[in-house]
Write a protein that holds these residues in place. Sequence first.
Motif, PDB file in Angstrom:
ATOM      1  N   LEU A 173     -19.013   8.384  42.151  1.00  0.00           N
ATOM      2  CA  LEU A 173     -17.829   8.490  43.007  1.00  0.00           C
ATOM      3  C   LEU A 173     -17.112   9.819  42.812  1.00  0.00           C
ATOM      4  O   LEU A 173     -16.623  10.421  43.776  1.00  0.00           O
ATOM      5  CB  LEU A 173     -16.886   7.319  42.743  1.00  0.00           C
ATOM      6  CG  LEU A 173     -17.356   5.965  43.246  1.00  0.00           C
ATOM      7  CD1 LEU A 173     -16.410   4.870  42.769  1.00  0.00           C
ATOM      8  CD2 LEU A 173     -17.453   5.962  44.756  1.00  0.00           C
ATOM      9  N   ALA A 174     -17.051  10.282  41.577  1.00  0.00           N
ATOM     10  CA  ALA A 174     -16.414  11.583  41.320  1.00  0.00           C
ATOM     11  C   ALA A 174     -17.187  12.710  41.995  1.00  0.00           C
ATOM     12  O   ALA A 174     -16.581  13.611  42.604  1.00  0.00           O
ATOM     13  CB  ALA A 174     -16.323  11.822  39.817  1.00  0.00           C
ATOM     14  N   LEU A 175     -18.508  12.670  41.926  1.00  0.00           N
ATOM     15  CA  LEU A 175     -19.306  13.717  42.567  1.00  0.00           C
ATOM     16  C   LEU A 175     -19.209  13.647  44.089  1.00  0.00           C
ATOM     17  O   LEU A 175     -19.161  14.684  44.761  1.00  0.00           O
ATOM     18  CB  LEU A 175     -20.757  13.616  42.112  1.00  0.00           C
ATOM     19  CG  LEU A 175     -21.007  14.068  40.670  1.00  0.00           C
ATOM     20  CD1 LEU A 175     -22.423  13.733  40.247  1.00  0.00           C
ATOM     21  CD2 LEU A 175     -20.736  15.546  40.521  1.00  0.00           C
ATOM     22  N   TRP A 176     -19.180  12.435  44.650  1.00  0.00           N
ATOM     23  CA  TRP A 176     -19.017  12.312  46.099  1.00  0.00           C
ATOM     24  C   TRP A 176     -17.644  12.810  46.533  1.00  0.00           C
ATOM     25  O   TRP A 176     -17.499  13.419  47.603  1.00  0.00           O
ATOM     26  CB  TRP A 176     -19.232  10.873  46.554  1.00  0.00           C
ATOM     27  CG  TRP A 176     -20.672  10.531  46.698  1.00  0.00           C
ATOM     28  CD1 TRP A 176     -21.411   9.740  45.863  1.00  0.00           C
ATOM     29  CD2 TRP A 176     -21.574  10.979  47.717  1.00  0.00           C
ATOM     30  NE1 TRP A 176     -22.705   9.671  46.307  1.00  0.00           N
ATOM     31  CE2 TRP A 176     -22.833  10.417  47.439  1.00  0.00           C
ATOM     32  CE3 TRP A 176     -21.433  11.800  48.823  1.00  0.00           C
ATOM     33  CZ2 TRP A 176     -23.938  10.646  48.234  1.00  0.00           C
ATOM     34  CZ3 TRP A 176     -22.543  12.037  49.623  1.00  0.00           C
ATOM     35  CH2 TRP A 176     -23.772  11.464  49.338  1.00  0.00           C
ATOM     36  N   ALA A 177     -16.613  12.562  45.718  1.00  0.00           N
ATOM     37  CA  ALA A 177     -15.277  13.067  46.033  1.00  0.00           C
ATOM     38  C   ALA A 177     -15.255  14.590  45.986  1.00  0.00           C
ATOM     39  O   ALA A 177     -14.637  15.239  46.841  1.00  0.00           O
ATOM     40  CB  ALA A 177     -14.251  12.488  45.067  1.00  0.00           C
ATOM     41  N   TRP A 178     -15.945  15.156  44.996  1.00  0.00           N
ATOM     42  CA  TRP A 178     -16.033  16.609  44.887  1.00  0.00           C
ATOM     43  C   TRP A 178     -16.756  17.189  46.104  1.00  0.00           C
ATOM     44  O   TRP A 178     -16.326  18.186  46.691  1.00  0.00           O
ATOM     45  CB  TRP A 178     -16.749  16.987  43.596  1.00  0.00           C
ATOM     46  CG  TRP A 178     -16.853  18.444  43.314  1.00  0.00           C
ATOM     47  CD1 TRP A 178     -15.983  19.430  43.689  1.00  0.00           C
ATOM     48  CD2 TRP A 178     -17.876  19.094  42.574  1.00  0.00           C
ATOM     49  NE1 TRP A 178     -16.410  20.642  43.223  1.00  0.00           N
ATOM     50  CE2 TRP A 178     -17.572  20.464  42.526  1.00  0.00           C
ATOM     51  CE3 TRP A 178     -19.017  18.647  41.929  1.00  0.00           C
ATOM     52  CZ2 TRP A 178     -18.373  21.382  41.879  1.00  0.00           C
ATOM     53  CZ3 TRP A 178     -19.804  19.567  41.273  1.00  0.00           C
ATOM     54  CH2 TRP A 178     -19.491  20.916  41.254  1.00  0.00           C
ATOM     55  N   ARG A 219     -15.044  19.715  48.882  1.00  0.00           N
ATOM     56  CA  ARG A 219     -15.623  21.021  49.224  1.00  0.00           C
ATOM     57  C   ARG A 219     -16.049  21.081  50.684  1.00  0.00           C
ATOM     58  O   ARG A 219     -15.927  22.104  51.339  1.00  0.00           O
ATOM     59  CB  ARG A 219     -16.842  21.321  48.337  1.00  0.00           C
ATOM     60  CG  ARG A 219     -16.545  21.592  46.885  1.00  0.00           C
ATOM     61  CD  ARG A 219     -15.753  22.866  46.704  1.00  0.00           C
ATOM     62  NE  ARG A 219     -16.433  24.024  47.249  1.00  0.00           N
ATOM     63  CZ  ARG A 219     -17.015  24.968  46.537  1.00  0.00           C
ATOM     64  NH1 ARG A 219     -16.998  24.895  45.236  1.00  0.00           N
ATOM     65  NH2 ARG A 219     -17.597  25.981  47.138  1.00  0.00           N
ATOM     66  N   PHE A 220     -16.541  19.952  51.220  1.00  0.00           N
ATOM     67  CA  PHE A 220     -16.971  19.908  52.616  1.00  0.00           C
ATOM     68  C   PHE A 220     -15.774  20.076  53.556  1.00  0.00           C
ATOM     69  O   PHE A 220     -15.856  20.773  54.564  1.00  0.00           O
ATOM     70  CB  PHE A 220     -17.690  18.595  52.893  1.00  0.00           C
ATOM     71  CG  PHE A 220     -18.249  18.489  54.280  1.00  0.00           C
ATOM     72  CD1 PHE A 220     -19.377  19.208  54.638  1.00  0.00           C
ATOM     73  CD2 PHE A 220     -17.642  17.686  55.224  1.00  0.00           C
ATOM     74  CE1 PHE A 220     -19.903  19.117  55.914  1.00  0.00           C
ATOM     75  CE2 PHE A 220     -18.165  17.580  56.504  1.00  0.00           C
ATOM     76  CZ  PHE A 220     -19.290  18.302  56.852  1.00  0.00           C
ATOM     77  N   LEU A 221     -14.656  19.431  53.222  1.00  0.00           N
ATOM     78  CA  LEU A 221     -13.474  19.532  54.074  1.00  0.00           C
ATOM     79  C   LEU A 221     -12.825  20.908  53.991  1.00  0.00           C
ATOM     80  O   LEU A 221     -12.190  21.353  54.948  1.00  0.00           O
ATOM     81  CB  LEU A 221     -12.463  18.446  53.707  1.00  0.00           C
ATOM     82  CG  LEU A 221     -12.884  17.029  54.061  1.00  0.00           C
ATOM     83  CD1 LEU A 221     -11.852  16.036  53.550  1.00  0.00           C
ATOM     84  CD2 LEU A 221     -13.066  16.881  55.562  1.00  0.00           C
ATOM     85  N   ALA A 277     -24.730  14.490  43.699  1.00  0.00           N
ATOM     86  CA  ALA A 277     -24.082  13.215  43.991  1.00  0.00           C
ATOM     87  C   ALA A 277     -25.098  12.121  44.295  1.00  0.00           C
ATOM     88  O   ALA A 277     -24.858  10.950  44.001  1.00  0.00           O
ATOM     89  CB  ALA A 277     -23.116  13.373  45.166  1.00  0.00           C
ATOM     90  N   VAL A 278     -26.232  12.487  44.862  1.00  0.00           N
ATOM     91  CA  VAL A 278     -27.234  11.491  45.241  1.00  0.00           C
ATOM     92  C   VAL A 278     -27.930  10.914  44.007  1.00  0.00           C
ATOM     93  O   VAL A 278     -28.205   9.704  43.958  1.00  0.00           O
ATOM     94  CB  VAL A 278     -28.249  12.110  46.222  1.00  0.00           C
ATOM     95  CG1 VAL A 278     -29.456  11.227  46.395  1.00  0.00           C
ATOM     96  CG2 VAL A 278     -27.587  12.359  47.572  1.00  0.00           C
ATOM     97  N   ILE A 279     -28.195  11.732  43.018  1.00  0.00           N
ATOM     98  CA  ILE A 279     -28.942  11.277  41.834  1.00  0.00           C
ATOM     99  C   ILE A 279     -28.221  10.144  41.099  1.00  0.00           C
ATOM    100  O   ILE A 279     -28.815   9.081  40.858  1.00  0.00           O
ATOM    101  CB  ILE A 279     -29.269  12.464  40.910  1.00  0.00           C
ATOM    102  CG1 ILE A 279     -30.259  13.391  41.612  1.00  0.00           C
ATOM    103  CG2 ILE A 279     -29.817  11.986  39.572  1.00  0.00           C
ATOM    104  CD1 ILE A 279     -30.466  14.716  40.915  1.00  0.00           C
ATOM    105  N   PRO A 280     -26.931  10.282  40.732  1.00  0.00           N
ATOM    106  CA  PRO A 280     -26.285   9.138  40.069  1.00  0.00           C
ATOM    107  C   PRO A 280     -26.094   7.931  40.984  1.00  0.00           C
ATOM    108  O   PRO A 280     -26.014   6.803  40.504  1.00  0.00           O
ATOM    109  CB  PRO A 280     -24.931   9.681  39.603  1.00  0.00           C
ATOM    110  CG  PRO A 280     -24.833  11.058  40.039  1.00  0.00           C
ATOM    111  CD  PRO A 280     -26.093  11.458  40.713  1.00  0.00           C
ATOM    112  N   THR A 281     -26.047   8.157  42.282  1.00  0.00           N
ATOM    113  CA  THR A 281     -25.947   7.030  43.205  1.00  0.00           C
ATOM    114  C   THR A 281     -27.209   6.180  43.138  1.00  0.00           C
ATOM    115  O   THR A 281     -27.145   4.946  43.104  1.00  0.00           O
ATOM    116  CB  THR A 281     -25.715   7.537  44.643  1.00  0.00           C
ATOM    117  OG1 THR A 281     -24.541   8.344  44.667  1.00  0.00           O
ATOM    118  CG2 THR A 281     -25.565   6.388  45.610  1.00  0.00           C
TER     119      THR A 281
END
Length: 90
Positions: free
Chosen positions: A27-32, A36-38, A62-66
């Motif tokens: 979740l932290a990596l997806w938030a990061w 950055r995307f926004l 972000a995909v790997i820990p997911t």
Amino acid sequence: MTADAEQLRQDGHRIEKWSVGWMLLSLALWAWFGYRFLLDDDRGLFVPAEGGRTLVGILALAVIPTIITAATLVCARVLFRLARTGAEVG
């Protein structure tokens, strides 16, 4: 409950705790990535963004820990199911 079923249940709880840790990291990596995307400027179609490679790298991170989160949750559920069937048989 048999000793084997109890061991499976304890292992399931331990793996479930690990999956919560992986989920928080994910979740932290997806938030990061979202942050950055926004922040990335929209320059138009077919114009490469300045941080495009950075975004792809963050997305990969972000995909790997997911995937690991999903795998550990499935493993924990399988162990709980095995413990339940072992307790019913024993």
